[in-house]
Structure formats: structure tokens, C-alpha cells
Motif scaffolding. Structure first.
Motif, PDB file in Angstrom:
ATOM      1  N   SER A  57       0.837  -1.204   0.000  1.00 18.20           N
ATOM      2  CA  SER A  57       0.000   0.000   0.000  1.00 18.20           C
ATOM      3  C   SER A  57       0.871   1.253   0.000  1.00 18.20           C
ATOM      4  O   SER A  57       0.555   2.244  -0.667  1.00 18.20           O
ATOM      5  N   ILE A  58       1.981   1.228   0.738  1.00 12.85           N
ATOM      6  CA  ILE A  58       2.894   2.369   0.751  1.00 12.85           C
ATOM      7  C   ILE A  58       3.596   2.479  -0.588  1.00 12.85           C
ATOM      8  O   ILE A  58       3.758   3.576  -1.140  1.00 12.85           O
ATOM      9  N   ALA A  59       4.020   1.331  -1.138  1.00 15.36           N
ATOM     10  CA  ALA A  59       4.666   1.331  -2.457  1.00 15.36           C
ATOM     11  C   ALA A  59       3.724   1.903  -3.519  1.00 15.36           C
ATOM     12  O   ALA A  59       4.153   2.654  -4.401  1.00 15.36           O
ATOM     13  N   ARG A 101       2.043   6.449  -7.082  1.00 17.16           N
ATOM     14  CA  ARG A 101       1.105   7.495  -7.498  1.00 17.16           C
ATOM     15  C   ARG A 101       1.713   8.890  -7.356  1.00 17.16           C
ATOM     16  O   ARG A 101       1.378   9.805  -8.108  1.00 17.16           O
ATOM     17  N   LEU A 102       2.600   9.036  -6.402  1.00 15.05           N
ATOM     18  CA  LEU A 102       3.229  10.334  -6.146  1.00 15.05           C
ATOM     19  C   LEU A 102       4.131  10.756  -7.298  1.00 15.05           C
ATOM     20  O   LEU A 102       4.074  11.893  -7.771  1.00 15.05           O
ATOM     21  N   ARG A 148      10.310   8.547 -10.049  1.00 14.27           N
ATOM     22  CA  ARG A 148      11.072   8.494  -8.791  1.00 14.27           C
ATOM     23  C   ARG A 148      10.779   7.188  -8.060  1.00 14.27           C
ATOM     24  O   ARG A 148      11.673   6.595  -7.436  1.00 14.27           O
ATOM     25  N   ALA A 149       9.533   6.720  -8.145  1.00 13.87           N
ATOM     26  CA  ALA A 149       9.163   5.472  -7.480  1.00 13.87           C
ATOM     27  C   ALA A 149       9.956   4.301  -8.052  1.00 13.87           C
ATOM     28  O   ALA A 149      10.443   3.441  -7.308  1.00 13.87           O
ATOM     29  N   GLN A 150      10.112   4.275  -9.372  1.00  9.80           N
ATOM     30  CA  GLN A 150      10.871   3.188  -9.990  1.00  9.80           C
ATOM     31  C   GLN A 150      12.337   3.253  -9.580  1.00  9.80           C
ATOM     32  O   GLN A 150      12.980   2.230  -9.331  1.00  9.80           O
ATOM     33  N   GLU A 151      12.846   4.468  -9.473  1.00  9.79           N
ATOM     34  CA  GLU A 151      14.226   4.650  -9.033  1.00  9.79           C
ATOM     35  C   GLU A 151      14.403   4.163  -7.592  1.00  9.79           C
ATOM     36  O   GLU A 151      15.384   3.488  -7.264  1.00  9.79           O
ATOM     37  N   GLY A 209       4.659  11.844   6.597  1.00  9.88           N
ATOM     38  CA  GLY A 209       4.139  10.622   7.197  1.00  9.88           C
ATOM     39  C   GLY A 209       3.813   9.519   6.209  1.00  9.88           C
ATOM     40  O   GLY A 209       3.291   8.478   6.622  1.00  9.88           O
ATOM     41  N   LEU A 210       4.093   9.743   4.928  1.00  6.99           N
ATOM     42  CA  LEU A 210       3.805   8.693   3.941  1.00  6.99           C
ATOM     43  C   LEU A 210       4.505   7.395   4.337  1.00  6.99           C
ATOM     44  O   LEU A 210       3.915   6.320   4.321  1.00  6.99           O
ATOM     45  N   VAL A 211       5.778   7.503   4.694  1.00  2.02           N
ATOM     46  CA  VAL A 211       6.515   6.366   5.268  1.00  2.02           C
ATOM     47  C   VAL A 211       6.744   6.708   6.737  1.00  2.02           C
ATOM     48  O   VAL A 211       7.423   7.687   7.043  1.00  2.02           O
ATOM     49  N   PRO A 212       6.165   5.946   7.644  1.00  2.00           N
ATOM     50  CA  PRO A 212       6.297   6.262   9.069  1.00  2.00           C
ATOM     51  C   PRO A 212       7.749   6.372   9.508  1.00  2.00           C
ATOM     52  O   PRO A 212       8.619   5.632   9.012  1.00  2.00           O
ATOM     53  N   ALA A 213       8.012   7.285  10.421  1.00  2.00           N
ATOM     54  CA  ALA A 213       9.375   7.459  10.928  1.00  2.00           C
ATOM     55  C   ALA A 213       9.902   6.175  11.548  1.00  2.00           C
ATOM     56  O   ALA A 213      11.103   5.899  11.509  1.00  2.00           O
ATOM     57  N   SER A 214       9.007   5.365  12.100  1.00  3.45           N
ATOM     58  CA  SER A 214       9.430   4.096  12.708  1.00  3.45           C
ATOM     59  C   SER A 214      10.031   3.160  11.665  1.00  3.45           C
ATOM     60  O   SER A 214      10.960   2.393  11.963  1.00  3.45           O
TER      61      SER A 214
END
Length: 201
Positions: free
Chosen positions: A97-99, A104-105, A109-112, A173-178
């Protein structure tokens, strides 16, 4: 650093001291013998930098991230396994889901960040993941000198932090800091502590 996160790398990333000690043990053993580290996956990068001559991966989630909870059976009822996508640029394995959100963003850049096209299913993700691990370990091994290996791995983690920062600037927050902490912050801190302890710069 106890955490309820299912992505916590139990026993090792829960403490950078443990990770550093693990690397120093590998370093010491490698002076006089071969060191083979099994089921290491992304943590195998640290092992390679510390002197292990062979590192292995695993496809089971428990193998990939040393997640002790993944060995527990919570319910006898069948469950659909979660889907994950390896992100080479982030040195991470993130939920699909994050990927998809990253895709979509910004598709280019996502492929990179992934290090290739979006895997269409789990079989393709497995191949993609193992290729990413192989390529990154090869980069760390490229020069083989201890200082060079540490320097190469440091650059990999620092580049990843830049990519996390870019993602956060686009969608906080798209990718949580954790996630960033588990995949990059803790390993990088352990790498620096190891380098300092062994006087490798």
C-alpha cells in the motif's frame, strides 16, 4: 527500544548496541576464518561491511527481518499474508500500500527508489527483492577493503535518508518514521559505532 511495530528487527535492531556487538564479532572472527551469515537479508549489508564473506537472504518474513512475532501462530484460521515491496533506495521492505502511494506520487522516482518496475505479484517481488539484496551486497564488497566497504555502506544509508526526507517533504508521514528508524537509522548508527570501535574511517 521495545516497540509494538511488526517490523521491529527483534533482538538486533531493538538495540544498536546489539547490532554493533554483532558486527564486531563478525569482524573478529573474519580475521582468522570464513564467516557465513544466514538469513540476514538487508542486515547482511552490515555483516558484509564487517568482514563476512558470505551472507544469505530469506523469503519468509521471519528470515527477512528477524521478526520473532512472525513465528507465533495467533489463530488457526487461514490468513491472507500481507504483501510487501522492496525499496532499494530506501533500503527497506515496505507494505505494498505504501509502495502504491509512492508510485502514485511520482512514477519515475518510485521506480528509481524500488530499483526496478513494480512487481506484479509475490513471485516477481521475490525475484526483485533477491536481486536488490545481491546488488547492494556486491556494492559493499566491490573494493573489499574494510574502510572502503564501510564508506560504501555509509553512503548507501545516507542516500536512503535523503530519499526518506524527500518523501516526507512531499507527503508528511507517507513512510512512518518508525520504518525509517528500523531500516536505516539503527543500522547506520550501528555502522558508525562499529567503525569508531574498530578505528575504521
Amino acid at each position: 527500544m521495545p516497540s509494538s511495530s511488526p517490523n521491529l528487527i527483534a533482538d538486533l535492531a531493538a538495540s544498536t548496541t546489539a547490532l554493533t556487538g554483532w558486527m564486531r564479532t563478525i569482524h573478529s572472527l573474519s580475521v582468522r576464518s570464513r564467516v557465513i551469515v544466514q538469513n540476514a537479508d538487508f542486515l547482511g549489508l552490515l555483516a558484509a561491511a564487517a568482514g563476512a564473506d558470505t551472507v544469505g537472504s530469506g523469503w519468509d518474513r521471519a528470515m527477512k527481518i528477524f521478526d520473532a512475532s512472525s513465528y507465533q501462530v495467533a489463530s488457526p484460521a487461514p490468513r491472507r499474508p500481507a504483501s510487501y515491496v522492496t525499496q532499494r533506495g530506501l533500503v527497506a521492505i515496505l507494505k505494498r500500500s505504501i509502495a502504491d502511494d509512492i508510485q502514485r506520487l511520482d512514477q519515475s522516482r518510485a521506480q528509481e527508489l524500488r530499483g526496478g518496475p513494480m512487481p506484479v505479484d509475490e513471485a516477481h517481488q521475490r525475484v526483485h527483492h533477491l536481486r536488490v539484496i545481491r546488488d547492494l551486497v556486491s556494492e559493499v564488497y566491490r573494493i573489499r577493503g574494510q574502510e572502503e566497504s564501510v564508506s560504501v555502506l555509509r553512503a548507501i544509508y545516507e542516500d536512503a535518508l535523503d530519499d526518506y526526507a524527500w518523501l516526507d517533504s512531499q507527503v508528511p508521514g507517507l513512510v512512518p518514521a518508525s520504518e525509517r528508524s528500523v531500516w536505516v537509522d539503527y543500522p547506520l548508527q550501528a555502522l558508525e559505532e562499529y567503525a569508531k570501535a574498530e578505528d575504521i574511517w
